[in-house]
Every structure is written in C-alpha cells, then in structure tokens.
Scaffold this active site. Structure first.
Site, PDB file in Angstrom:
ATOM      1  N   LEU A   1       0.975  -1.100   0.103  1.00 43.87           N
ATOM      2  CA  LEU A   1       0.017   0.094  -0.117  1.00 43.87           C
ATOM      3  C   LEU A   1       0.827   1.232   0.133  1.00 43.87           C
ATOM      4  O   LEU A   1       0.367   2.185  -0.738  1.00 43.87           O
ATOM      5  CB  LEU A   1      -0.794   0.046   1.114  1.00 43.87           C
ATOM      6  CG  LEU A   1      -2.192  -1.146   1.135  1.00 43.87           C
ATOM      7  CD1 LEU A   1      -3.117  -0.545   2.243  1.00 43.87           C
ATOM      8  CD2 LEU A   1      -2.881  -0.949  -0.167  1.00 43.87           C
ATOM      9  N   GLY A   2       1.970   1.345   0.658  1.00 46.70           N
ATOM     10  CA  GLY A   2       3.021   2.279   0.629  1.00 46.70           C
ATOM     11  C   GLY A   2       3.268   2.566  -0.731  1.00 46.70           C
ATOM     12  O   GLY A   2       3.273   3.803  -1.169  1.00 46.70           O
TER      13      GLY A   2
ATOM     14  N   ARG B   1      18.437  -1.983   2.604  1.00 48.30           N
ATOM     15  CA  ARG B   1      16.943  -1.715   2.080  1.00 48.30           C
ATOM     16  C   ARG B   1      17.161  -0.611   0.969  1.00 48.30           C
ATOM     17  O   ARG B   1      16.697  -0.662   0.035  1.00 48.30           O
ATOM     18  CB  ARG B   1      15.810  -1.459   2.883  1.00 48.30           C
ATOM     19  CG  ARG B   1      15.652  -2.508   3.861  1.00 48.30           C
ATOM     20  CD  ARG B   1      15.027  -3.866   2.915  1.00 48.30           C
ATOM     21  NE  ARG B   1      14.100  -3.694   2.441  1.00 48.30           N
ATOM     22  CZ  ARG B   1      13.474  -4.135   0.946  1.00 48.30           C
ATOM     23  NH1 ARG B   1      14.560  -5.194   0.592  1.00 48.30           N
ATOM     24  NH2 ARG B   1      12.124  -4.067   0.549  1.00 48.30           N
TER      25      ARG B   1
ATOM     26  N   ASN C   1      -4.449  -2.391   9.352  1.00 48.86           N
ATOM     27  CA  ASN C   1      -5.466  -3.228   9.509  1.00 48.86           C
ATOM     28  C   ASN C   1      -5.802  -3.169  10.905  1.00 48.86           C
ATOM     29  O   ASN C   1      -4.895  -3.421  11.849  1.00 48.86           O
ATOM     30  CB  ASN C   1      -5.237  -4.535   8.746  1.00 48.86           C
ATOM     31  CG  ASN C   1      -6.617  -5.011   8.156  1.00 48.86           C
ATOM     32  OD1 ASN C   1      -7.731  -4.214   8.213  1.00 48.86           O
ATOM     33  ND2 ASN C   1      -6.632  -6.005   7.264  1.00 48.86           N
TER      34      ASN C   1
ATOM     35  N   ARG D   1       2.895  -7.286  -3.614  1.00 48.05           N
ATOM     36  CA  ARG D   1       4.312  -7.096  -4.089  1.00 48.05           C
ATOM     37  C   ARG D   1       4.578  -8.437  -5.000  1.00 48.05           C
ATOM     38  O   ARG D   1       4.309  -9.541  -4.544  1.00 48.05           O
ATOM     39  CB  ARG D   1       5.158  -7.007  -2.874  1.00 48.05           C
ATOM     40  CG  ARG D   1       4.928  -5.739  -2.335  1.00 48.05           C
ATOM     41  CD  ARG D   1       6.245  -5.576  -1.375  1.00 48.05           C
ATOM     42  NE  ARG D   1       6.339  -6.126   0.104  1.00 48.05           N
ATOM     43  CZ  ARG D   1       7.044  -5.793   0.815  1.00 48.05           C
ATOM     44  NH1 ARG D   1       8.187  -5.385   0.818  1.00 48.05           N
ATOM     45  NH2 ARG D   1       6.900  -6.366   1.974  1.00 48.05           N
TER      46      ARG D   1
ATOM     47  N   LYS E   1     -14.725  -3.248   9.982  1.00 46.63           N
ATOM     48  CA  LYS E   1     -13.798  -4.002   9.017  1.00 46.63           C
ATOM     49  C   LYS E   1     -13.100  -5.247   9.872  1.00 46.63           C
ATOM     50  O   LYS E   1     -12.807  -6.304   9.581  1.00 46.63           O
ATOM     51  CB  LYS E   1     -12.724  -3.266   8.532  1.00 46.63           C
ATOM     52  CG  LYS E   1     -11.940  -3.924   7.477  1.00 46.63           C
ATOM     53  CD  LYS E   1     -11.032  -3.030   6.661  1.00 46.63           C
ATOM     54  CE  LYS E   1     -10.305  -3.666   5.661  1.00 46.63           C
ATOM     55  NZ  LYS E   1      -9.006  -3.145   5.299  1.00 46.63           N
TER      56      LYS E   1
ATOM     57  N   SER F   1      -6.930 -12.731   3.454  1.00 47.31           N
ATOM     58  CA  SER F   1      -5.324 -12.344   3.863  1.00 47.31           C
ATOM     59  C   SER F   1      -4.605 -12.970   4.580  1.00 47.31           C
ATOM     60  O   SER F   1      -3.364 -13.201   4.489  1.00 47.31           O
ATOM     61  CB  SER F   1      -5.212 -10.496   3.908  1.00 47.31           C
ATOM     62  OG  SER F   1      -6.305 -10.649   5.187  1.00 47.31           O
TER      63      SER F   1
ATOM     64  N   GLU G   1      -1.634 -10.526  11.368  1.00 47.38           N
ATOM     65  CA  GLU G   1      -1.902  -9.390  12.067  1.00 47.38           C
ATOM     66  C   GLU G   1      -2.967  -9.680  13.200  1.00 47.38           C
ATOM     67  O   GLU G   1      -3.618  -8.784  13.675  1.00 47.38           O
ATOM     68  CB  GLU G   1      -2.271  -8.458  11.352  1.00 47.38           C
ATOM     69  CG  GLU G   1      -1.237  -7.672  10.376  1.00 47.38           C
ATOM     70  CD  GLU G   1      -1.559  -6.477   9.479  1.00 47.38           C
ATOM     71  OE1 GLU G   1      -0.996  -5.404   9.630  1.00 47.38           O
ATOM     72  OE2 GLU G   1      -2.462  -6.690   8.810  1.00 47.38           O
TER      73      GLU G   1
HETATM   74  P1  NAP Z   1       3.513  -4.757   3.382  1.00 50.87           P
HETATM   75  O1  NAP Z   1       3.518  -5.163   1.767  1.00 50.87           O
HETATM   76  O2  NAP Z   1       4.116  -6.098   3.959  1.00 50.87           O
HETATM   77  O3  NAP Z   1       4.473  -3.520   3.615  1.00 50.87           O
HETATM   78  C1  NAP Z   1       4.939  -3.246   4.845  1.00 50.87           C
HETATM   79  C2  NAP Z   1       6.070  -2.297   4.457  1.00 50.87           C
HETATM   80  O4  NAP Z   1       6.547  -1.834   5.763  1.00 50.87           O
HETATM   81  C3  NAP Z   1       7.301  -3.281   4.107  1.00 50.87           C
HETATM   82  O5  NAP Z   1       7.882  -2.450   2.874  1.00 50.87           O
HETATM   83  C4  NAP Z   1       8.248  -2.937   5.320  1.00 50.87           C
HETATM   84  O6  NAP Z   1       9.582  -2.978   4.799  1.00 50.87           O
HETATM   85  C5  NAP Z   1       7.812  -1.868   5.891  1.00 50.87           C
HETATM   86  N1  NAP Z   1       8.702  -1.584   7.143  1.00 50.87           N
HETATM   87  C6  NAP Z   1       8.221  -2.617   8.326  1.00 50.87           C
HETATM   88  N2  NAP Z   1       8.756  -2.013   9.403  1.00 50.87           N
HETATM   89  C7  NAP Z   1       9.515  -0.756   8.796  1.00 50.87           C
HETATM   90  C8  NAP Z   1      10.486  -0.129   9.497  1.00 50.87           C
HETATM   91  N3  NAP Z   1      11.014   0.034  10.734  1.00 50.87           N
HETATM   92  N4  NAP Z   1      11.099   0.898   8.685  1.00 50.87           N
HETATM   93  C9  NAP Z   1      10.774   1.084   7.419  1.00 50.87           C
HETATM   94  N5  NAP Z   1       9.861   0.264   6.898  1.00 50.87           N
HETATM   95  C10 NAP Z   1       9.193  -0.712   7.409  1.00 50.87           C
HETATM   96  O7  NAP Z   1       2.078  -4.486   3.910  1.00 50.87           O
HETATM   97  P2  NAP Z   1       0.817  -4.060   3.015  1.00 50.87           P
HETATM   98  O8  NAP Z   1       0.160  -4.807   2.385  1.00 50.87           O
HETATM   99  O9  NAP Z   1       1.329  -2.562   2.405  1.00 50.87           O
HETATM  100  O10 NAP Z   1       0.037  -3.523   4.384  1.00 50.87           O
HETATM  101  C11 NAP Z   1       0.028  -2.570   5.222  1.00 50.87           C
HETATM  102  C12 NAP Z   1      -1.020  -2.435   6.067  1.00 50.87           C
HETATM  103  O11 NAP Z   1      -2.275  -2.196   5.380  1.00 50.87           O
HETATM  104  C13 NAP Z   1      -1.540  -3.586   6.764  1.00 50.87           C
HETATM  105  O12 NAP Z   1      -1.791  -3.605   7.802  1.00 50.87           O
HETATM  106  C14 NAP Z   1      -2.549  -4.340   5.763  1.00 50.87           C
HETATM  107  O13 NAP Z   1      -3.356  -5.290   6.684  1.00 50.87           O
HETATM  108  C15 NAP Z   1      -3.152  -3.366   5.383  1.00 50.87           C
HETATM  109  N6  NAP Z   1      -4.119  -3.550   4.074  1.00 50.87           N
HETATM  110  C16 NAP Z   1      -3.467  -3.995   3.172  1.00 50.87           C
HETATM  111  C17 NAP Z   1      -3.980  -4.069   1.853  1.00 50.87           C
HETATM  112  C18 NAP Z   1      -3.256  -4.727   0.624  1.00 50.87           C
HETATM  113  O14 NAP Z   1      -4.071  -5.127  -0.307  1.00 50.87           O
HETATM  114  N7  NAP Z   1      -2.081  -5.008   0.638  1.00 50.87           N
HETATM  115  C19 NAP Z   1      -5.257  -3.814   1.721  1.00 50.87           C
HETATM  116  C20 NAP Z   1      -5.985  -3.208   2.945  1.00 50.87           C
HETATM  117  C21 NAP Z   1      -5.319  -2.984   4.052  1.00 50.87           C
HETATM  118  P3  NAP Z   1      10.543  -4.181   4.083  1.00 50.87           P
HETATM  119  O15 NAP Z   1      10.158  -4.051   2.792  1.00 50.87           O
HETATM  120  O16 NAP Z   1      11.783  -3.475   4.286  1.00 50.87           O
HETATM  121  O17 NAP Z   1      10.207  -5.598   4.839  1.00 50.87           O
END
Ligand code: NAP
Length: 304
Positions: A11-12, A35, A104, A132, A183, A251, A263
């Site tokens: 998402l980021g 990284r 989430n 990803r 949610k 998920s 989570e």
């Molecule tokens: P993700 O793909 O696992 O990304 C999380 C990112 O956070 C990773 O790039 C990780 O870095 C980074 N990170 C963790 N600790 C860090 C730190 N100390 N400093 C810098 N970076 C750090 O997760 P996501 O899927 O985007 O999900 C994020 C949130 O949104 C979650 O709570 C998820 O449940 C929610 N969500 C996701 C979706 C979806 O479709 N993906 C939809 C709705 C809600 P590294 O790459 O170095 O590990």
C-alpha cells in the site's frame, strides 16, 4: 509539502507511485542502509497497473538519517511493525506533523498515537488491494476506497484534495473507529475460519452455523462499543462478502500459507481482549482464537 512514505510495501508503494505520477513531492523512508541499497539497485518503485509497468524513481533515504523535518507522513507498515517504525522517525517529526496510520485492525494506531502526542494521527481504513510481486514492485490488484478520520475529532485536512487529484480515492470519516471496528468484525468472522478450515472464503458457506455463532458474539461486542447499526448489519455484511469474494483466499489464509506473520494480535486477539474488558461472554471467539494460536504455533509462526 513533501509526502514522506514510511513502509514501501504494497500500500505504501501504491500511494507513493500515484502521488509521484501526479507530480507531488514524495520521499521514501526505508528501514536501513541495506534496504536503501537494494532500492537504488532497482532504480525506483515499479507500479503494475492494468497490465502496464511504470518505474518511478522516487527519492529515498533511511528513516532515521535525513535531516529535514517531517510535516506529513504516511505510515504503511503491518500493524505489528507500526510502533517501531514510528519510533524510528519520531525525532524528525515537526511539531505540527500529520501522520496517516494505514494499518488493519485496531490497537496499533492508538499505541503509535500515544507515543507521538504532539502529532496529529489520522487513522485510515482501505478497501484498495495490492500485492508485491518482487522487491519494490507493486501490483494494483483491486480498486477501492480509503477512509480517513481523527479519533480525537477536528476538521478534514485541506490536502485530501491532493490525494484525490493523485487518483487516490479518499473520503473523510466522522467516525473512523466505527469504520475500523466494522472491518475488524468482518475480518474476525471470516479470516480465522478460512485458516482453520483451510479453504477459500466461499467455502465458509458450508460452515454457516459457525460463522453465524461468531457474528452473534461480534455483534454483541459492536453493540457494547456503541456501534448499534454496525452490530445489526454484521451478519448480512459477512454473508455478502463471503459470496462476493467466494473464489478468494483471505489475507490471513495467504499469510499463513506463505509462512508470514499474521496481524492476529490486532484483529481476533483485539476483539477477544475488548470483549473481556467489557465482561462479555465470547466462548466461540475465544475458542477460535485458541485454535488459531495453536495452528500458528505448529507452523512456527508468532501467535500474536
Ligand atoms: P507490506 O506489503 O508487508 O508492506 C509493509 C512495509 O513496511 C514493508 O515494505 C516493510 O519494509 C515496511 N516496514 C516495516 N517496518 C519498517 C520500519 N521499521 N522501517 C521502514 N519500513 C518498515 O504490507 P501492506 O500489504 O502494504 O499492508 C500495510 C497495512 O495495510 C497492513 O496492516 C495491511 O493489513 C493493510 N492493508 C493491506 C492491503 C493490501 O491489499 N495490501 C489492503 C488493505 C489493508 P521491508 O520491505 O523492508 O520489509
């Protein structure tokens, strides 16, 4: 005003690439030097959307090392990483900093906000979908909507319009906690059972009684939290989602199948804790929580 993005995951990256595409200044904050080196080798973030791939060479630095004060931050880590990630930039936050917490479940947002009392912490709830398919590559898998709100009240920030113009559909929510609770309840009624029954969402139709039992207890919890309408609508909403996403794996199912940490602490465990705090009897939720923790333990995954 620079958009700092901490957590260049699914998402980021989805936010960062769309903001950059719209010409807005974006800066990625990565965990450490390794990284950052890996990111530089890739030359940027790649967004895969509608079969097209575009590389965005967004500037990046390590979270703790840049000198400029941060006024606007998106924290898009997993819930269990949020506190540590926020701590890594705390010293760089300007006194008027605004932070969007995109996690989430519930619990991590409040923990971060408690550590950063001077910042304005906005909570987000999103139905957008992304994953990803490689390091610093994100696939935009499902269009949706993101709600933002402030647990402590206050007006919507003017920069919501900047998000809209970057094609990030956002809406201000007057009660973001209700959104997050809805949610969370939906997740608790579906995701743990898909893991325990090792099935797609749609196959939960074969476990209707179990689903209904969880909905009943979660409905009482929502009611006790003051979300009467959400409580009434839960069962129907759960059935609708099971039907609409019948072919999907949840998920949590995907996390477990891929040996990734879940989570759970911010979802099912949070619901169980909040129920206990309110003296609610939740035998079915507690039993599912116990079975899920046992399964995670057997798989060598964290139970919380
Ligand atoms: P993700 O793909 O696992 O990304 C999380 C990112 O956070 C990773 O790039 C990780 O870095 C980074 N990170 C963790 N600790 C860090 C730190 N100390 N400093 C810098 N970076 C750090 O997760 P996501 O899927 O985007 O999900 C994020 C949130 O949104 C979650 O709570 C998820 O449940 C929610 N969500 C996701 C979706 C979806 O479709 N993906 C939809 C709705 C809600 P590294 O790459 O170095 O590990």
């Amino acid at each position: 005003m620079i958009w700092y993005i901490l957590g260049a995951g699914s998402l980021g990256s989805l936010w960062a690439t769309r903001l950059a595409r719209a010409g807005q200044p974006v800066q990625l904050l990565l965990r450490d030097r390794q990284r950052l080196a890996a990111y530089r080798e890739r030359g940027g973030l790649t967004l895969c959307e509608d079969g097209r791939e575009t590389l965005y060479p967004i500037p990046a630095e390590t979270a703790g090392h840049g000198g400029t004060p941060i006024h606007r931050l998106l924290l898009a880590s997993k819930a269990y990483d949020a506190e540590e990630a926020a701590a890594s930039v705390a010293a760089r936050l300007a006194p008027d900093a605004e932070i969007i917490l995109l996690q989430n479940g519930l619990g991590s947002q409040q923990a971060v906000a408690a550590h950063l009392p001077r910042a304005r912490c906005l909570y987000a709830s999103s139905t957008e979908g992304a994953f990803r398919d490689g390091d610093f590559r994100v696939v935009f898998a499902g269009r949706g909507q993101t709600w933002l709100g402030d647990e402590r009240g206050g007006p919507a920030p003017a920069w919501l319009a900047d998000l809209e113009s970057a094609e990030i559909p956002v809406q201000w929510s007057g009660d973001i906690l209700e959104r997050l609770w809805r949610k969370l309840a939906l997740n608790c009624a579906i995701n743990p059972l898909t893991v325990l029954h090792h099935c797609r969402n749609g196959e939960l139709a074969n476990h209707a009684e179990e689903v209904a039992g969880l909905c009943d207890e979660l409905g009482h919890l929502l009611h006790a939290c003051g979300y009467t309408l959400a409580a009434r609508e839960l069962q129907g909403e759960v059935e609708r989602v099971i039907d609409a996403t019948a072919r999907n794996f949840s998920s949590m199912y995907q996390d477990v199948a891929n040996g990734r940490r879940t989570e759970i602490a911010y979802l099912l465990a949070h619901a169980c804790n909040e129920g206990r705090r309110r003296n609610l009897a939740q035998p079915r939720l507690e039993a599912v929580h116990l079975r899920l923790r046992e399964l995670l333990r057997q798989r060598g995954l964290p139970e919380a």
